[in-house]
Design a protein around this motif. Structure first.
Motif, PDB file in Angstrom:
ATOM      1  N   ARG A  13       0.841  -1.194   0.000  1.00  0.00           N
ATOM      2  CA  ARG A  13       0.000   0.000   0.000  1.00  0.00           C
ATOM      3  C   ARG A  13       0.878   1.246   0.000  1.00  0.00           C
ATOM      4  NH1 ARG A  13      -4.363   0.967   3.747  1.00  0.00           N
ATOM      5  NH2 ARG A  13      -2.879   0.634   5.430  1.00  0.00           N
ATOM      6  N   PRO A  14       1.171   1.796  -1.149  1.00  0.00           N
ATOM      7  CA  PRO A  14       2.026   2.988  -1.214  1.00  0.00           C
ATOM      8  C   PRO A  14       1.397   4.170  -0.500  1.00  0.00           C
ATOM      9  CG  PRO A  14       0.952   2.578  -3.325  1.00  0.00           C
ATOM     10  CD  PRO A  14       0.693   1.371  -2.472  1.00  0.00           C
ATOM     11  N   PHE A  15       2.264   5.066  -0.008  1.00  0.00           N
ATOM     12  CA  PHE A  15       1.838   6.275   0.691  1.00  0.00           C
ATOM     13  C   PHE A  15       2.128   7.461  -0.223  1.00  0.00           C
ATOM     14  CE2 PHE A  15       1.955   9.793   3.585  1.00  0.00           C
ATOM     15  CZ  PHE A  15       1.147   9.448   4.668  1.00  0.00           C
ATOM     16  N   HIS A  16       1.067   8.158  -0.652  1.00  0.00           N
ATOM     17  CA  HIS A  16       1.203   9.292  -1.554  1.00  0.00           C
ATOM     18  C   HIS A  16       0.863  10.587  -0.816  1.00  0.00           C
ATOM     19  CE1 HIS A  16       1.379   6.846  -5.304  1.00  0.00           C
ATOM     20  NE2 HIS A  16       0.638   6.015  -4.594  1.00  0.00           N
ATOM     21  N   VAL A  17       1.673  11.617  -1.034  1.00  0.00           N
ATOM     22  CA  VAL A  17       1.357  12.958  -0.551  1.00  0.00           C
ATOM     23  C   VAL A  17       1.138  13.841  -1.775  1.00  0.00           C
ATOM     24  CG1 VAL A  17       2.172  14.990   0.708  1.00  0.00           C
ATOM     25  CG2 VAL A  17       2.694  12.695   1.570  1.00  0.00           C
ATOM     26  N   TYR A  18      -0.025  14.491  -1.824  1.00  0.00           N
ATOM     27  CA  TYR A  18      -0.346  15.400  -2.919  1.00  0.00           C
ATOM     28  C   TYR A  18      -0.301  16.830  -2.386  1.00  0.00           C
ATOM     29  CZ  TYR A  18      -2.014  11.107  -5.085  1.00  0.00           C
ATOM     30  OH  TYR A  18      -2.102   9.837  -5.596  1.00  0.00           O
ATOM     31  N   ALA A  19       0.506  17.686  -3.057  1.00  0.00           N
ATOM     32  CA  ALA A  19       0.640  19.087  -2.654  1.00  0.00           C
ATOM     33  C   ALA A  19       0.681  19.931  -3.920  1.00  0.00           C
ATOM     34  CB  ALA A  19       1.913  19.297  -1.832  1.00  0.00           C
ATOM     35  N   GLY A  20      -0.378  20.684  -4.172  1.00  0.00           N
ATOM     36  CA  GLY A  20      -0.454  21.431  -5.421  1.00  0.00           C
ATOM     37  C   GLY A  20      -0.452  20.473  -6.595  1.00  0.00           C
ATOM     38  N   THR A  21       0.435  20.691  -7.561  1.00  0.00           N
ATOM     39  CA  THR A  21       0.533  19.798  -8.717  1.00  0.00           C
ATOM     40  C   THR A  21       1.524  18.662  -8.483  1.00  0.00           C
ATOM     41  OG1 THR A  21       2.286  21.149  -9.730  1.00  0.00           O
ATOM     42  CG2 THR A  21       0.000  21.706 -10.283  1.00  0.00           C
ATOM     43  N   ALA A  22       2.204  18.668  -7.338  1.00  0.00           N
ATOM     44  CA  ALA A  22       3.252  17.678  -7.079  1.00  0.00           C
ATOM     45  C   ALA A  22       2.687  16.444  -6.376  1.00  0.00           C
ATOM     46  CB  ALA A  22       4.363  18.289  -6.235  1.00  0.00           C
ATOM     47  N   GLU A  23       3.345  15.324  -6.623  1.00  0.00           N
ATOM     48  CA  GLU A  23       3.029  14.071  -5.937  1.00  0.00           C
ATOM     49  C   GLU A  23       4.310  13.509  -5.360  1.00  0.00           C
ATOM     50  OE1 GLU A  23       1.735   9.462  -6.925  1.00  0.00           O
ATOM     51  OE2 GLU A  23       1.262  11.045  -8.376  1.00  0.00           O
ATOM     52  N   ILE A  24       4.280  13.196  -4.060  1.00  0.00           N
ATOM     53  CA  ILE A  24       5.443  12.630  -3.379  1.00  0.00           C
ATOM     54  C   ILE A  24       5.070  11.226  -2.936  1.00  0.00           C
ATOM     55  CG2 ILE A  24       7.047  12.853  -1.444  1.00  0.00           C
ATOM     56  CD1 ILE A  24       5.045  15.884  -2.487  1.00  0.00           C
ATOM     57  N   ARG A  25       5.845  10.243  -3.368  1.00  0.00           N
ATOM     58  CA  ARG A  25       5.550   8.854  -3.017  1.00  0.00           C
ATOM     59  C   ARG A  25       6.633   8.323  -2.088  1.00  0.00           C
ATOM     60  NH1 ARG A  25       3.529   3.731  -6.549  1.00  0.00           N
ATOM     61  NH2 ARG A  25       4.376   2.092  -5.224  1.00  0.00           N
ATOM     62  N   ASP A  26       6.185   7.780  -0.971  1.00  0.00           N
ATOM     63  CA  ASP A  26       7.111   7.231   0.012  1.00  0.00           C
ATOM     64  C   ASP A  26       7.731   5.936  -0.493  1.00  0.00           C
ATOM     65  OD1 ASP A  26       8.190   6.369   2.681  1.00  0.00           O
ATOM     66  OD2 ASP A  26       6.647   4.853   2.386  1.00  0.00           O
ATOM     67  N   VAL A  27       9.036   5.798  -0.275  1.00  0.00           N
ATOM     68  CA  VAL A  27       9.724   4.549  -0.568  1.00  0.00           C
ATOM     69  C   VAL A  27      10.315   4.022   0.752  1.00  0.00           C
ATOM     70  CG1 VAL A  27      11.334   3.418  -2.160  1.00  0.00           C
ATOM     71  CG2 VAL A  27      10.300   5.578  -2.809  1.00  0.00           C
ATOM     72  N   GLY A  28       9.696   4.387   1.859  1.00  0.00           N
ATOM     73  CA  GLY A  28      10.140   3.961   3.182  1.00  0.00           C
ATOM     74  C   GLY A  28      11.010   5.011   3.828  1.00  0.00           C
ATOM     75  N   VAL A  72      12.258   9.142  -1.153  1.00  0.00           N
ATOM     76  CA  VAL A  72      10.957   9.489  -1.693  1.00  0.00           C
ATOM     77  C   VAL A  72      11.104   9.737  -3.191  1.00  0.00           C
ATOM     78  CG1 VAL A  72      10.059  10.533   0.432  1.00  0.00           C
ATOM     79  CG2 VAL A  72      11.190  11.967  -1.278  1.00  0.00           C
ATOM     80  N   SER A  73      10.011   9.547  -3.898  1.00  0.00           N
ATOM     81  CA  SER A  73       9.945   9.858  -5.316  1.00  0.00           C
ATOM     82  C   SER A  73       9.042  11.074  -5.473  1.00  0.00           C
ATOM     83  CB  SER A  73       9.376   8.654  -6.089  1.00  0.00           C
ATOM     84  OG  SER A  73       9.135   8.982  -7.438  1.00  0.00           O
ATOM     85  N   VAL A  74       9.540  12.116  -6.159  1.00  0.00           N
ATOM     86  CA  VAL A  74       8.796  13.367  -6.300  1.00  0.00           C
ATOM     87  C   VAL A  74       8.488  13.606  -7.778  1.00  0.00           C
ATOM     88  CG1 VAL A  74       8.773  15.850  -5.857  1.00  0.00           C
ATOM     89  CG2 VAL A  74      10.001  14.308  -4.297  1.00  0.00           C
ATOM     90  N   THR A  75       7.213  13.819  -8.077  1.00  0.00           N
ATOM     91  CA  THR A  75       6.790  14.151  -9.434  1.00  0.00           C
ATOM     92  C   THR A  75       6.191  15.543  -9.389  1.00  0.00           C
ATOM     93  OG1 THR A  75       6.281  11.825  -9.855  1.00  0.00           O
ATOM     94  CG2 THR A  75       5.409  13.435 -11.416  1.00  0.00           C
ATOM     95  N   SER A  76       6.767  16.470 -10.149  1.00  0.00           N
ATOM     96  CA  SER A  76       6.341  17.870 -10.075  1.00  0.00           C
ATOM     97  C   SER A  76       5.021  18.122 -10.772  1.00  0.00           C
ATOM     98  CB  SER A  76       7.420  18.780 -10.657  1.00  0.00           C
ATOM     99  OG  SER A  76       7.667  18.460 -12.016  1.00  0.00           O
TER     100      SER A  76
END
Length: 327
Positions: A173-188, A209-213
């Motif tokens: 179950r991945p953990f995603h943080v959405y902030a504005g247009t960015a998405e941050i995905r936890d990799v532990g 973490v993986s960050v997608t702008s």
């Protein structure tokens, strides 16, 4: 070494319980899957195969429906038709399997909500929250979040402000943080995210973490003691250990400045003070400040400014603080 059939059967049972059980059964099954998989590559690979199979079935639902069309025959059976009827049972296993696969895929892909949490902090205050998935979040001043705990994923929206996340990692179950247009995905990991007017800033304490702008941008990977900022379309790395550290000092209720213009100091300090801080003249904003300050008392920092820069600070009856250059 390859998994035994008993191991596969055990994983299949847990996987099924995680989809179709009640709330307690789902939680127990997810925890059991995590414990079973551990860091064993063969088991993690098999779990990935199960998820891929679900996605494949969903992708081919139309083909399954065309292969096993639902037909209605209103004719009255004739006595001469028993041989034709006798062949029908041979189709039922395939039809049942297709229906079962479609049902499983529908439940798994729909990704139902298990719980929701909302929280906010006031100006100048920090608040902490234990999330339903076992993760923890620390909210900085004037911050608001919305957390949705789903069967297959965990989704947190940073609506405003800044927060530190200590994520209970889950391979399933991945953990995603959405902030504005960015998405941050936890990799532990443990990481901080701040929502800015023009994008976000992300700093990592531990893990990755993986960050997608934006939806069209490739992801950028951050590891411990690394940071970046986005402007809505591009990613800008933050270089220098001191700069990265400064982005995380708020977690210790501190602000650290290194030859920072007073205009920028005031902008940062304003986040922690309800009453406005005003620059009386442009020259006052050009002076630079170096040092560490507590954010527990923003007014104390304001009182300190005249001792570290050639400025005066006056507080009006309504609480407005006016910073002016010394004449």
């Amino acid at each position: 070494m390859p998994l035994s059939q008993s191991e596969r059967d055990h994983a299949d049972d847990l996987f099924s319980s995680a989809k179709f059980g009640d709330t307690q059964q789902k939680k127990a099954a997810l925890a059991a899957i995590e414990a079973w998989a551990g860091q064993i590559p063969e088991r993690l690979a098999y779990l990935a195969e199960l998820e891929a199979a679900d996605r494949a079935v969903d992708t081919n639902l139309a083909a399954l429906r065309s292969r096993y069309p639902r037909q209605v025959d209103n004719r009255t059976p004739r006595p001469t038709e028993p041989a034709r009827t006798a062949r029908l049972p041979g189709l039922w296993p395939g039809i049942a399997l297709a229906c079962c696969a479609m049902a499983m895929t529908t439940v798994w892909v729909i990704n139902p909500v298990q719980s929701r949490q909302d929280m906010s902090s006031s100006i100048g205050q920090q608040s902490s929250l234990d999330l339903d998935d076992g993760s923890h979040v620390l909210l900085n001043t004037n911050t608001a979040i919305r957390f949705v705990n789903r069967l297959r994923s965990r989704e947190l929206t940073l609506e405003r402000g800044e927060a530190l996340f200590s994520v209970n990692h889950s391979a399933l179950r991945p953990f995603h943080v959405y902030a504005g247009t960015a998405e941050i995905r936890d990799v532990g990991t443990q990481f901080s995210v701040r929502l800015l007017d023009s994008g976000v800033s992300v700093a990592v304490l531990e893990g990755q973490v993986s960050v997608t702008s934006s939806s069209s941008a490739p992801p950028a990977l951050l590891t411990a003691h690394e940071a970046l900022r986005t402007n809505g379309t591009a990613v800008v790395p933050v270089t220098g250990s001191q700069a990265v550290s400064a982005m995380l000092d708020w977690t210790d209720r501190r602000l650290d400045f290194n030859a920072t213009r007073i205009s920028d100091v005031i902008e940062e300090l304003q986040r922690y003070r309800a009453q406005p801080i005003v620059l009386a003249d442009p020259r006052a904003g050009t002076f630079r400040v170096t040092g560490g300050f507590s954010i527990a008392d923003p007014d104390q920092l304001l009182k300190t400014l005249p001792s570290v820069a050639p400025v005066t600070v006056t507080v009006k009856p309504d609480g407005t603080a006016v910073v002016a250059s010394r004449r």
